[in-house]
Design a protein around this motif. Structure first.
Motif, PDB file in Angstrom:
ATOM      1  N   ASN A   1     -82.959  30.218   6.821  1.00  0.00           N
ATOM      2  CA  ASN A   1     -82.485  31.592   6.617  1.00  0.00           C
ATOM      3  C   ASN A   1     -81.313  31.958   7.528  1.00  0.00           C
ATOM      4  O   ASN A   1     -81.204  33.102   7.991  1.00  0.00           O
ATOM      5  N   LEU A   2     -80.454  30.977   7.777  1.00  0.00           N
ATOM      6  CA  LEU A   2     -79.257  31.234   8.574  1.00  0.00           C
ATOM      7  C   LEU A   2     -78.101  31.582   7.636  1.00  0.00           C
ATOM      8  O   LEU A   2     -78.043  31.098   6.501  1.00  0.00           O
ATOM      9  N   PRO A   3     -77.157  32.417   8.074  1.00  0.00           N
ATOM     10  CA  PRO A   3     -76.037  32.819   7.215  1.00  0.00           C
ATOM     11  C   PRO A   3     -75.004  31.707   7.083  1.00  0.00           C
ATOM     12  O   PRO A   3     -74.069  31.599   7.876  1.00  0.00           O
ATOM     13  N   VAL A   4     -75.162  30.851   6.093  1.00  0.00           N
ATOM     14  CA  VAL A   4     -74.246  29.726   5.872  1.00  0.00           C
ATOM     15  C   VAL A   4     -73.541  29.908   4.534  1.00  0.00           C
ATOM     16  O   VAL A   4     -74.076  30.506   3.602  1.00  0.00           O
ATOM     17  N   LEU A   5     -72.338  29.364   4.453  1.00  0.00           N
ATOM     18  CA  LEU A   5     -71.578  29.428   3.212  1.00  0.00           C
ATOM     19  C   LEU A   5     -72.254  28.544   2.156  1.00  0.00           C
ATOM     20  O   LEU A   5     -72.477  27.356   2.385  1.00  0.00           O
ATOM     21  N   LYS A   6     -72.602  29.127   1.027  1.00  0.00           N
ATOM     22  CA  LYS A   6     -73.306  28.387  -0.006  1.00  0.00           C
ATOM     23  C   LYS A   6     -72.348  27.530  -0.830  1.00  0.00           C
ATOM     24  O   LYS A   6     -71.204  27.894  -1.059  1.00  0.00           O
ATOM     25  N   THR A   7     -72.863  26.394  -1.263  1.00  0.00           N
ATOM     26  CA  THR A   7     -72.080  25.439  -2.029  1.00  0.00           C
ATOM     27  C   THR A   7     -72.302  25.649  -3.528  1.00  0.00           C
ATOM     28  O   THR A   7     -73.435  25.769  -3.990  1.00  0.00           O
TER      29      THR A   7
ATOM     30  N   LEU B   1     -75.908  29.202  18.165  1.00  0.00           N
ATOM     31  CA  LEU B   1     -76.966  28.700  19.051  1.00  0.00           C
ATOM     32  C   LEU B   1     -78.263  28.472  18.281  1.00  0.00           C
ATOM     33  O   LEU B   1     -78.985  27.499  18.538  1.00  0.00           O
ATOM     34  N   SER B   2     -78.550  29.354  17.337  1.00  0.00           N
ATOM     35  CA  SER B   2     -79.772  29.222  16.544  1.00  0.00           C
ATOM     36  C   SER B   2     -79.742  27.966  15.679  1.00  0.00           C
ATOM     37  O   SER B   2     -80.742  27.244  15.588  1.00  0.00           O
ATOM     38  N   TYR B   3     -78.586  27.685  15.063  1.00  0.00           N
ATOM     39  CA  TYR B   3     -78.473  26.479  14.240  1.00  0.00           C
ATOM     40  C   TYR B   3     -78.531  25.235  15.124  1.00  0.00           C
ATOM     41  O   TYR B   3     -79.213  24.252  14.803  1.00  0.00           O
ATOM     42  N   HIS B   4     -77.818  25.271  16.261  1.00  0.00           N
ATOM     43  CA  HIS B   4     -77.790  24.116  17.165  1.00  0.00           C
ATOM     44  C   HIS B   4     -79.194  23.790  17.683  1.00  0.00           C
ATOM     45  O   HIS B   4     -79.556  22.625  17.853  1.00  0.00           O
ATOM     46  N   GLN B   5     -79.993  24.808  17.917  1.00  0.00           N
ATOM     47  CA  GLN B   5     -81.349  24.595  18.409  1.00  0.00           C
ATOM     48  C   GLN B   5     -82.156  23.735  17.444  1.00  0.00           C
ATOM     49  O   GLN B   5     -83.037  22.968  17.860  1.00  0.00           O
ATOM     50  N   ARG B   6     -81.831  23.812  16.147  1.00  0.00           N
ATOM     51  CA  ARG B   6     -82.568  23.063  15.133  1.00  0.00           C
ATOM     52  C   ARG B   6     -82.047  21.641  14.958  1.00  0.00           C
ATOM     53  O   ARG B   6     -82.692  20.823  14.304  1.00  0.00           O
ATOM     54  N   LEU B   7     -80.869  21.352  15.513  1.00  0.00           N
ATOM     55  CA  LEU B   7     -80.342  19.981  15.519  1.00  0.00           C
ATOM     56  C   LEU B   7     -80.607  19.398  16.895  1.00  0.00           C
ATOM     57  O   LEU B   7     -79.727  19.290  17.739  1.00  0.00           O
ATOM     58  N   LYS B   8     -81.828  19.011  17.130  1.00  0.00           N
ATOM     59  CA  LYS B   8     -82.321  18.754  18.482  1.00  0.00           C
ATOM     60  C   LYS B   8     -81.678  17.545  19.158  1.00  0.00           C
ATOM     61  O   LYS B   8     -81.753  17.399  20.369  1.00  0.00           O
ATOM     62  N   ASN B   9     -81.050  16.660  18.376  1.00  0.00           N
ATOM     63  CA  ASN B   9     -80.497  15.438  18.965  1.00  0.00           C
ATOM     64  C   ASN B   9     -78.972  15.435  19.079  1.00  0.00           C
ATOM     65  O   ASN B   9     -78.391  14.449  19.511  1.00  0.00           O
ATOM     66  N   VAL B  10     -78.336  16.528  18.669  1.00  0.00           N
ATOM     67  CA  VAL B  10     -76.872  16.606  18.742  1.00  0.00           C
ATOM     68  C   VAL B  10     -76.490  17.339  20.024  1.00  0.00           C
ATOM     69  O   VAL B  10     -76.944  18.451  20.273  1.00  0.00           O
ATOM     70  N   TYR B  11     -75.622  16.721  20.818  1.00  0.00           N
ATOM     71  CA  TYR B  11     -75.305  17.235  22.150  1.00  0.00           C
ATOM     72  C   TYR B  11     -74.330  18.413  22.131  1.00  0.00           C
ATOM     73  O   TYR B  11     -74.585  19.453  22.733  1.00  0.00           O
ATOM     74  N   ALA B  12     -73.199  18.270  21.446  1.00  0.00           N
ATOM     75  CA  ALA B  12     -72.176  19.314  21.436  1.00  0.00           C
ATOM     76  C   ALA B  12     -71.658  19.516  20.021  1.00  0.00           C
ATOM     77  O   ALA B  12     -71.480  18.559  19.262  1.00  0.00           O
TER      78      ALA B  12
ATOM     79  N   MET C   1     -70.686  34.428   9.235  1.00  0.00           N
ATOM     80  CA  MET C   1     -71.058  33.437   8.230  1.00  0.00           C
ATOM     81  C   MET C   1     -70.619  32.063   8.731  1.00  0.00           C
ATOM     82  O   MET C   1     -69.440  31.840   9.037  1.00  0.00           O
ATOM     83  N   LEU C   2     -71.563  31.123   8.840  1.00  0.00           N
ATOM     84  CA  LEU C   2     -71.244  29.771   9.280  1.00  0.00           C
ATOM     85  C   LEU C   2     -70.568  28.995   8.153  1.00  0.00           C
ATOM     86  O   LEU C   2     -71.132  28.850   7.075  1.00  0.00           O
ATOM     87  N   ILE C   3     -69.356  28.487   8.428  1.00  0.00           N
ATOM     88  CA  ILE C   3     -68.641  27.690   7.451  1.00  0.00           C
ATOM     89  C   ILE C   3     -69.041  26.222   7.582  1.00  0.00           C
ATOM     90  O   ILE C   3     -69.381  25.563   6.609  1.00  0.00           O
ATOM     91  N   GLU C   4     -68.981  25.715   8.820  1.00  0.00           N
ATOM     92  CA  GLU C   4     -69.358  24.324   9.068  1.00  0.00           C
ATOM     93  C   GLU C   4     -69.551  24.099  10.556  1.00  0.00           C
ATOM     94  O   GLU C   4     -69.156  24.925  11.388  1.00  0.00           O
ATOM     95  N   GLY C   5     -70.156  22.954  10.874  1.00  0.00           N
ATOM     96  CA  GLY C   5     -70.304  22.518  12.259  1.00  0.00           C
ATOM     97  C   GLY C   5     -69.702  21.131  12.399  1.00  0.00           C
ATOM     98  O   GLY C   5     -69.808  20.308  11.485  1.00  0.00           O
ATOM     99  N   ASN C   6     -69.047  20.863  13.533  1.00  0.00           N
ATOM    100  CA  ASN C   6     -68.339  19.595  13.731  1.00  0.00           C
ATOM    101  C   ASN C   6     -68.793  18.932  15.024  1.00  0.00           C
ATOM    102  O   ASN C   6     -68.695  19.533  16.096  1.00  0.00           O
TER     103      ASN C   6
END
Length: 366
Positions: free
Chosen positions: A119-125, A312-323, A336-341
């Motif tokens: 339920n995070l605000p992400v751009l839908k495909t 921060l909320s999305y990053h918390q769910r990707l527990k093994n990604v550092y930065a 609205m989250l477009i993407e993460g890199n």
């Protein structure tokens, strides 16, 4: 070991070539190229020497030498991009065994699906376009049939394998005409030819966002996104590290720096810094947007703190990604989250915040 051997081979190949390029192109070591004409500068000979040292050390010319202000007598070089990449990769790989969550960041469709699940605000495909077909939630359909149907609206097509805004285009339908990138008009026949030429490329298709009124005032032709970096601390908890704003310019429908856009620093309260910076060779720096004349200093980004919290909320769910470097748009309904890199550039952040060197060094010795 294999990666080190490959890097050594590339270094041996690139070094002589880059030295020749450096000596032939005075713009790499001419102090008149400075972004900061009001300070004392090193001599051209000193600048050339430092650029040669960069080539010998890293195998490449520092394209951002003047942007970072290294030509100033009091300024010393920051850490290199390769060092950041190595550090991020080692920390992520170390934490990921035997699992790897990077695929969620590197596939825009997975990124959207994963975010929606929480339920995070992400751009839908809308779907994936490949070989003349669009693959969506309701199955596959010929792209031309989709365009001619009532479902078609304002869309963005983004190549899945390109970076820095390469190959992105917008598509709008108006009065039985299709408009590419808000300027090139196509009729029924020409739009068919256009998509026939794209059959070998794979695109993700997304709905075109409507940014909030304030962000539109800065520049209305692109979605102007905040780049937010979050990094895990020693306890493994994601923390905010740095941010900046990317703004489109010159009629472009993307805000990418590599496409002539502008980057501006952001303070802790969401206010823009005084100066906006172009990527060489698009220009140098400006206190206002060249197309809209909006002054950067004093402009406050709406929902800035909320945007950081979403990352921060999305990053918390990707527990093994550092930065992670996040791209966030501000719509009328909020961030609205477009993407993460995971392989984000550090160049832009060093350009807009010369006080960042200490924080970067602390990050690299964790």
């Amino acid at each position: 070991m294999k990666a080190k051997i490959i890097r050594l081979i590339l270094y041996i190949r690139s070094c002589p070539r880059n030295i020749v390029i450096l000596l032939k192109n005075r713009r790499y070591w001419n102090k008149n190229e400075s972004y900061f004409p009001d300070v004392a500068h090193k001599s051209n000979l000193k600048i050339l020497f430092e650029q040669l040292c960069c080539v010998l050390r890293y195998g490449e010319i520092n394209d951002f030498y003047f942007l970072y202000g290294f030509d100033a007598k009091t300024h010393k070089e920051c850490k290199g991009y390769i060092q950041h990449c190595d550090f991020r990769h080692k920390r992520t790989v170390k934490n990921s065994k035997p699992f790897n969550e990077l695929c969620i960041l590197r596939d825009k469709e997975y990124f959207s699906i994963f975010g929606q699940a929480y339920n995070l605000p992400v751009l839908k495909t809308v779907g994936i376009f490949e070989n003349g077909m669009i693959y969506g939630n309701t199955g596959k359909e010929d792209i031309l049939s989709y365009l001619f149907s009532s479902v078609c609206h304002s869309l963005f097509f983004k190549p899945l394998n390109d970076e820095c805004g390469a190959g992105i285009f917008s598509l709008n339908k108006k009065n039985n005409k299709w408009i590419i990138n808000d300027k090139d008009e196509y009729d029924e026949h020409s739009i068919k030819c256009f998509f026939l030429n794209l059959k070998k490329q794979k695109y993700i298709v997304q709905s075109r966002l409507e940014q909030c009124e304030d962000m539109n005032r800065l520049y209305p032709k692109s979605i102007n996104t905040i780049r937010i970096i979050t990094i895990r601390d020693k306890a493994g908890v994601p923390q905010f590290f740095h941010s900046l704003l990317r703004i489109g310019a010159g009629g472009n429908v993307v805000d990418n720096w590599a496409k002539g856009g502008i980057v501006v620093g952001i303070d802790k309260d969401g206010f823009l810094s005084k100066w906006g910076y172009f990527k060489p060779p698009y220009g140098k720096k400006t206190i206002n947007h060249p197309d809209t004349n909006v002054v950067f200093e004093g402009f406050r980004i709406p929902c800035y703190k909320e945007a950081i919290d979403v990352c921060l909320s999305y990053h918390q769910r990707l527990k093994n990604v550092y930065a992670i470097g996040w791209d966030v748009a501000i719509t009328k309904d909020g961030p609205m989250l477009i993407e993460g890199n995971d392989n984000f550039e550090i160049s832009l952040h060093q350009a807009v915040d010369r006080g960042l060197k200490k924080e970067i060094n602390n990050w690299l010795v964790k």
